[in-house]
Scaffold this active site. Structure first.
Site, PDB file in Angstrom:
ATOM      1  N   GLY A  10       0.824  -1.211   0.000  1.00 37.19           N
ATOM      2  CA  GLY A  10       0.000   0.000   0.000  1.00 37.19           C
ATOM      3  C   GLY A  10       0.856   1.258   0.000  1.00 37.19           C
ATOM      4  N   ALA A  11       0.559   2.140  -0.961  1.00 29.91           N
ATOM      5  CA  ALA A  11       1.291   3.413  -1.043  1.00 29.91           C
ATOM      6  C   ALA A  11       0.354   4.563  -0.707  1.00 29.91           C
ATOM      7  N   TYR A  13      -1.051   6.919   2.862  1.00 31.97           N
ATOM      8  CA  TYR A  13      -0.335   7.744   3.854  1.00 31.97           C
ATOM      9  C   TYR A  13       0.630   6.910   4.687  1.00 31.97           C
ATOM     10  N   ASN A  37       1.796  -1.536  -4.778  1.00 29.92           N
ATOM     11  CA  ASN A  37       0.547  -0.749  -4.810  1.00 29.92           C
ATOM     12  C   ASN A  37      -0.213  -1.043  -6.097  1.00 29.92           C
ATOM     13  N   LYS A  38      -1.531  -1.014  -5.980  1.00 27.55           N
ATOM     14  CA  LYS A  38      -2.433  -1.261  -7.111  1.00 27.55           C
ATOM     15  C   LYS A  38      -2.124  -0.393  -8.312  1.00 27.55           C
ATOM     16  N   GLU A 169     -18.011  16.527   4.844  1.00 30.33           N
ATOM     17  CA  GLU A 169     -17.076  17.187   3.920  1.00 30.33           C
ATOM     18  C   GLU A 169     -17.593  17.118   2.482  1.00 30.33           C
ATOM     19  N   ASP A 300      -5.593   2.432   8.262  1.00 27.70           N
ATOM     20  CA  ASP A 300      -6.991   1.996   8.428  1.00 27.70           C
ATOM     21  C   ASP A 300      -7.124   0.494   8.657  1.00 27.70           C
ATOM     22  N   ALA A 317      -5.728   9.861   8.492  1.00 34.48           N
ATOM     23  CA  ALA A 317      -4.435   9.997   7.828  1.00 34.48           C
ATOM     24  C   ALA A 317      -3.376  10.421   8.853  1.00 34.48           C
ATOM     25  N   GLN A 318      -3.818  11.238   9.790  1.00 33.37           N
ATOM     26  CA  GLN A 318      -2.896  11.739  10.814  1.00 33.37           C
ATOM     27  C   GLN A 318      -2.242  10.578  11.572  1.00 33.37           C
TER      28      GLN A 318
HETATM   29  P1  FAD Z   1      -4.761   4.935   2.255  1.00 39.52           P
HETATM   30  O1  FAD Z   1      -4.133   6.269   2.362  1.00 39.52           O
HETATM   31  O2  FAD Z   1      -6.187   4.889   1.887  1.00 39.52           O
HETATM   32  O3  FAD Z   1      -3.917   4.097   1.196  1.00 39.52           O
HETATM   33  C1  FAD Z   1      -4.120   2.750   0.893  1.00 39.52           C
HETATM   34  C2  FAD Z   1      -3.347   2.428  -0.391  1.00 39.52           C
HETATM   35  O4  FAD Z   1      -3.372   1.019  -0.621  1.00 39.52           O
HETATM   36  C3  FAD Z   1      -3.927   3.067  -1.641  1.00 39.52           C
HETATM   37  O5  FAD Z   1      -2.886   3.616  -2.417  1.00 39.52           O
HETATM   38  C4  FAD Z   1      -4.598   1.910  -2.384  1.00 39.52           C
HETATM   39  O6  FAD Z   1      -4.611   2.072  -3.793  1.00 39.52           O
HETATM   40  C5  FAD Z   1      -3.699   0.750  -1.981  1.00 39.52           C
HETATM   41  N1  FAD Z   1      -4.348  -0.557  -2.030  1.00 39.52           N
HETATM   42  C6  FAD Z   1      -5.564  -0.884  -1.495  1.00 39.52           C
HETATM   43  N2  FAD Z   1      -5.789  -2.209  -1.639  1.00 39.52           N
HETATM   44  C7  FAD Z   1      -4.712  -2.712  -2.280  1.00 39.52           C
HETATM   45  C8  FAD Z   1      -4.334  -4.022  -2.651  1.00 39.52           C
HETATM   46  N3  FAD Z   1      -5.108  -5.074  -2.406  1.00 39.52           N
HETATM   47  N4  FAD Z   1      -3.133  -4.196  -3.266  1.00 39.52           N
HETATM   48  C9  FAD Z   1      -2.322  -3.144  -3.511  1.00 39.52           C
HETATM   49  N5  FAD Z   1      -2.615  -1.887  -3.148  1.00 39.52           N
HETATM   50  C10 FAD Z   1      -3.794  -1.664  -2.545  1.00 39.52           C
HETATM   51  N6  FAD Z   1      -8.104  11.638   7.782  1.00 39.52           N
HETATM   52  C11 FAD Z   1      -7.508  12.715   8.345  1.00 39.52           C
HETATM   53  O7  FAD Z   1      -6.610  12.553   9.186  1.00 39.52           O
HETATM   54  N7  FAD Z   1      -7.842  13.985   7.981  1.00 39.52           N
HETATM   55  C12 FAD Z   1      -8.759  14.243   7.029  1.00 39.52           C
HETATM   56  O8  FAD Z   1      -9.044  15.396   6.732  1.00 39.52           O
HETATM   57  C13 FAD Z   1      -9.409  13.142   6.409  1.00 39.52           C
HETATM   58  N8  FAD Z   1     -10.301  13.354   5.428  1.00 39.52           N
HETATM   59  C14 FAD Z   1     -10.866  12.274   4.782  1.00 39.52           C
HETATM   60  C15 FAD Z   1     -11.742  12.528   3.731  1.00 39.52           C
HETATM   61  C16 FAD Z   1     -12.322  11.474   3.052  1.00 39.52           C
HETATM   62  C17 FAD Z   1     -13.258  11.752   1.907  1.00 39.52           C
HETATM   63  C18 FAD Z   1     -12.032  10.140   3.435  1.00 39.52           C
HETATM   64  C19 FAD Z   1     -12.659   8.981   2.691  1.00 39.52           C
HETATM   65  C20 FAD Z   1     -11.167   9.882   4.491  1.00 39.52           C
HETATM   66  C21 FAD Z   1     -10.572  10.950   5.171  1.00 39.52           C
HETATM   67  N9  FAD Z   1      -9.675  10.746   6.225  1.00 39.52           N
HETATM   68  C22 FAD Z   1      -9.056  11.818   6.825  1.00 39.52           C
HETATM   69  C23 FAD Z   1      -9.294   9.384   6.631  1.00 39.52           C
HETATM   70  C24 FAD Z   1      -7.973   9.009   5.910  1.00 39.52           C
HETATM   71  O9  FAD Z   1      -8.075   9.276   4.542  1.00 39.52           O
HETATM   72  C25 FAD Z   1      -7.603   7.553   6.123  1.00 39.52           C
HETATM   73  O10 FAD Z   1      -7.638   7.261   7.494  1.00 39.52           O
HETATM   74  C26 FAD Z   1      -6.198   7.313   5.558  1.00 39.52           C
HETATM   75  O11 FAD Z   1      -6.209   7.473   4.162  1.00 39.52           O
HETATM   76  C27 FAD Z   1      -5.678   5.928   5.916  1.00 39.52           C
HETATM   77  O12 FAD Z   1      -4.375   5.799   5.423  1.00 39.52           O
HETATM   78  P2  FAD Z   1      -3.825   4.394   4.948  1.00 39.52           P
HETATM   79  O13 FAD Z   1      -2.376   4.578   4.684  1.00 39.52           O
HETATM   80  O14 FAD Z   1      -4.245   3.332   5.898  1.00 39.52           O
HETATM   81  O15 FAD Z   1      -4.597   4.090   3.593  1.00 39.52           O
HETATM   82  P1  NAD Z   2     -17.651   7.504  10.496  1.00 38.25           P
HETATM   83  O1  NAD Z   2     -17.749   6.131  11.010  1.00 38.25           O
HETATM   84  O2  NAD Z   2     -16.831   8.484  11.212  1.00 38.25           O
HETATM   85  O3  NAD Z   2     -19.120   8.127  10.347  1.00 38.25           O
HETATM   86  C1  NAD Z   2     -20.168   7.379   9.789  1.00 38.25           C
HETATM   87  C2  NAD Z   2     -21.506   7.992  10.158  1.00 38.25           C
HETATM   88  O4  NAD Z   2     -22.531   7.216   9.558  1.00 38.25           O
HETATM   89  C3  NAD Z   2     -21.778   7.975  11.665  1.00 38.25           C
HETATM   90  O5  NAD Z   2     -22.194   9.250  12.048  1.00 38.25           O
HETATM   91  C4  NAD Z   2     -22.865   6.915  11.831  1.00 38.25           C
HETATM   92  O6  NAD Z   2     -23.746   7.192  12.890  1.00 38.25           O
HETATM   93  C5  NAD Z   2     -23.578   6.990  10.485  1.00 38.25           C
HETATM   94  N1  NAD Z   2     -24.283   5.756  10.114  1.00 38.25           N
HETATM   95  C6  NAD Z   2     -23.891   4.473  10.310  1.00 38.25           C
HETATM   96  N2  NAD Z   2     -24.820   3.613   9.828  1.00 38.25           N
HETATM   97  C7  NAD Z   2     -25.804   4.374   9.289  1.00 38.25           C
HETATM   98  C8  NAD Z   2     -27.027   4.051   8.636  1.00 38.25           C
HETATM   99  N3  NAD Z   2     -27.418   2.804   8.405  1.00 38.25           N
HETATM  100  N4  NAD Z   2     -27.804   5.070   8.205  1.00 38.25           N
HETATM  101  C9  NAD Z   2     -27.422   6.354   8.407  1.00 38.25           C
HETATM  102  N5  NAD Z   2     -26.287   6.707   9.043  1.00 38.25           N
HETATM  103  C10 NAD Z   2     -25.476   5.724   9.467  1.00 38.25           C
HETATM  104  O7  NAD Z   2     -17.165   7.339   8.970  1.00 38.25           O
HETATM  105  P2  NAD Z   2     -16.533   8.416   7.981  1.00 38.25           P
HETATM  106  O8  NAD Z   2     -17.197   9.730   8.095  1.00 38.25           O
HETATM  107  O9  NAD Z   2     -16.488   7.756   6.652  1.00 38.25           O
HETATM  108  O10 NAD Z   2     -15.050   8.573   8.518  1.00 38.25           O
HETATM  109  C11 NAD Z   2     -14.155   7.466   8.460  1.00 38.25           C
HETATM  110  C12 NAD Z   2     -12.872   7.841   9.170  1.00 38.25           C
HETATM  111  O11 NAD Z   2     -12.186   8.852   8.436  1.00 38.25           O
HETATM  112  C13 NAD Z   2     -13.123   8.397  10.554  1.00 38.25           C
HETATM  113  O12 NAD Z   2     -12.132   7.938  11.405  1.00 38.25           O
HETATM  114  C14 NAD Z   2     -12.987   9.888  10.382  1.00 38.25           C
HETATM  115  O13 NAD Z   2     -12.509  10.528  11.546  1.00 38.25           O
HETATM  116  C15 NAD Z   2     -11.981   9.978   9.253  1.00 38.25           C
HETATM  117  N6  NAD Z   2     -12.210  11.213   8.491  1.00 38.25           N
HETATM  118  C16 NAD Z   2     -11.667  12.342   8.991  1.00 38.25           C
HETATM  119  C17 NAD Z   2     -11.885  13.537   8.335  1.00 38.25           C
HETATM  120  C18 NAD Z   2     -11.278  14.800   8.882  1.00 38.25           C
HETATM  121  O14 NAD Z   2     -10.501  14.726   9.839  1.00 38.25           O
HETATM  122  N7  NAD Z   2     -11.558  15.954   8.320  1.00 38.25           N
HETATM  123  C19 NAD Z   2     -12.672  13.566   7.176  1.00 38.25           C
HETATM  124  C20 NAD Z   2     -13.233  12.383   6.709  1.00 38.25           C
HETATM  125  C21 NAD Z   2     -13.005  11.202   7.387  1.00 38.25           C
END
Ligand code: FAD
Ligand code: NAD
Length: 405
Positions: A10-11, A13, A37-38, A169, A300, A317-318
């Site tokens: 995985g590439a 964060y 990475n994929k 968001e 994650d 990501a943090q």
């Molecule tokens: P990722 O960064 O998701 O990377 C996983 C990598 O593995 C990807 O490159 C993927 O292509 C690769 N991969 C997956 N499966 C395979 C496989 N089978 N083989 C090879 N490669 C593969 N967190 C914050 O701290 N602050 C934020 O503001 C925030 N905003 C977010 C907004 C959104 C819309 C979402 C969805 C999440 C947000 N998060 C935020 C949560 C954060 O993005 C995740 O917690 C974080 O990306 C996890 O990092 P990771 O390294 O575990 O995985």
């Molecule tokens: P989450 O689990 O944080 O939130 C999911 C929401 O869906 C909850 O409020 C829950 O009550 C609701 N829910 C669950 N089942 C439901 C149902 N059947 N019907 C309606 N609502 C339902 O998931 P997320 O928002 O995808 O976040 C995932 C992770 O990524 C979290 O750890 C979050 O902190 C992180 N993240 C962080 C940021 C940021 O820091 N700015 C932004 C995006 C995501």
């Protein structure tokens, strides 16, 4: 003597922090480092809601992995990992190859958690990667364009499942983008319905209530309708079925349903038989999987308990980036024959939730922030992630510099 082989899966964060730190700490004669990475690109998962709403292009949220790794020290393999064979210490790849390892880092990110709710897999989108983001944006635009032909009102209804950080968001971006789409496709803004369905008694459960109030009021002004305390029970070809309480069900007709209600660990964890809870591994203090001295799990895919409240830290990501740094230094120790590995402590710098590119809410170093100040901080956090992995060149290329919008 044979060099130990470190394989990082995985590439994202976590994976890129591990590899970019390892390539600084180890020489090419110390260890063989392989990154799998994929795709040949990394994407900023934290920016995917922007690509999904079309407020950022898919290209802006990704960069070439080759631009941040040192190819003299790291072999990059573009393939999909399907399973880890723990006994033989091998990773099975989709194209048929096998990769042996001495040390493995699983940093494959999360997958949508649908809790077995009927129809979600088939009829709802999720904000998971660049491809799904592109799909969401294209799908909404297609619905807007087709509405002009067949006038079916459900084409202009978008349901967002979950008012967690991802849902909020995404709604923030939609709030800014929908007026632009309406202009482009000659649609009256009043015809568009955006409904957010949240099962908990509040949006952003657990977050500061005053900030939650700020965010929901702002999104309501942008025509988002919140259905709080209402759960999605089923997704159908026509939309969704929701319920407030046990029997009080209702159908919402919508051509677009985006499920943003939770994440679980990558399916490879379950597939490989590693002890897990919803695909996430409750790691040891040094970030190794329980009972596996050669397998580290971060991001994650991992679960770290916040001892203060005895509950897991939310996967972010943090935390993934901080884990990547620690895993790199622990691996360097192992390669150098040391056994005193360090334990992980999460240094929580706060949380900022964007509400479009011009507003946000957050708690940073214990202080509440809103508006332009919070939005500025969010962009600085986004830029910092680029800087930590690719330094100034990557930040200049991909960074967000509309800081005071
Ligand atoms: P990722 O960064 O998701 O990377 C996983 C990598 O593995 C990807 O490159 C993927 O292509 C690769 N991969 C997956 N499966 C395979 C496989 N089978 N083989 C090879 N490669 C593969 N967190 C914050 O701290 N602050 C934020 O503001 C925030 N905003 C977010 C907004 C959104 C819309 C979402 C969805 C999440 C947000 N998060 C935020 C949560 C954060 O993005 C995740 O917690 C974080 O990306 C996890 O990092 P990771 O390294 O575990 O995985
Ligand atoms: P989450 O689990 O944080 O939130 C999911 C929401 O869906 C909850 O409020 C829950 O009550 C609701 N829910 C669950 N089942 C439901 C149902 N059947 N019907 C309606 N609502 C339902 O998931 P997320 O928002 O995808 O976040 C995932 C992770 O990524 C979290 O750890 C979050 O902190 C992180 N993240 C962080 C940021 C940021 O820091 N700015 C932004 C995006 C995501």
């Amino acid at each position: 003597m044979r060099k130990p082989k470190i394989v990082v899966l995985g590439a994202g964060y976590g994976g890129l922090m591990t590899v970019t730190r390892l390539q600084k700490q180890l020489g090419s004669t110390d260890a063989e480092i392989v990154l799998v990475n994929k795709n040949d690109y990394h994407y900023e998962t934290t920016w995917l809601h922007e690509a999904s709403a079309g407020t950022l292009s898919p290209d802006q949220v990704r960069y070439d992995i080759s631009s941040v790794i040192d190819r003299s020290k790291v072999d990059f393999v573009q393939d999909t990992a399907v399973k880890v064979e723990l006994e033989t210490k091998k990773v099975i790849l989709e194209k048929g190859d096998e990769l042996s390892y001495d040390y493995l880092v699983v940093a494959l990110g999360g997958a949508p958690e649908t809790f077995g709710i009927k129809g979600l897999d088939k009829y709802a989108f999720s904000i998971t990667n660049v491809n799904t983001a592109r799909q969401i944006r294209e799908h909404i635009e297609y619905q807007f364009a087709t509405y002009k032909v067949d006038k079916k009102p459900e084409r202009l209804t978008i349901v967002v499942g979950g008012a967690g950080f991802t849902g909020m968001e995404f709604l923030g971006e939609l709030g800014n983008q929908i007026p632009r789409w309406c202009k482009e496709y000659d649609i009256d803004k009043e015809m568009v319905k955006v409904v957010c369905v949240e099962a908990a008694p509040t949006a952003l459960p657990g977050f500061d209530p005053e900030l939650v109030q700020y965010a929901t009021a702002l999104l309501e002004r942008k025509n988002v309708e919140f259905r709080i305390g209402t759960a999605i029970k089923e997704a159908t070809p026509e939309g969704i079925v929701v319920a407030k309480g046990e029997d009080d069900t209702e159908e919402i007709k919508a051509a677009t349903v985006v499920w943003a209600a939770g994440v679980r660990g990558n399916p490879i964890i379950v597939e490989s038989g590693i002890e897990n809870m919803r695909g996430r591994v409750k790691v040891e203090p040094d970030l190794r999987a329980p009972g596996l001295s050669d397998v580290f799990v971060i991001g994650d895919c991992s679960l770290v308990i916040n001892e203060e409240i005895n509950r897991p830290y939310p996967p972010t990501a943090q935390i993934a980036m901080q884990q990547g740094e620690l895993v790199a230094s622990n691996l360097a120790k192992l390669v150098q024959g040391k056994t005193n590995l360090d334990s992980f402590t999460f240094d929580n710098k706060g949380t900022v939730c964007s509400l479009g590119d011009d507003d946000a809410i957050g708690v940073v170093f214990g202080k509440k922030v809103t508006g332009t100040k919070a939005s500025f901080m969010k962009k600085m956090i986004d830029n910092r992630a680029l800087y930590m992995i690719g330094g100034i060149p990557l930040t200049m290329k991909k960074g967000k510099f509309n800081l005071l919008k």
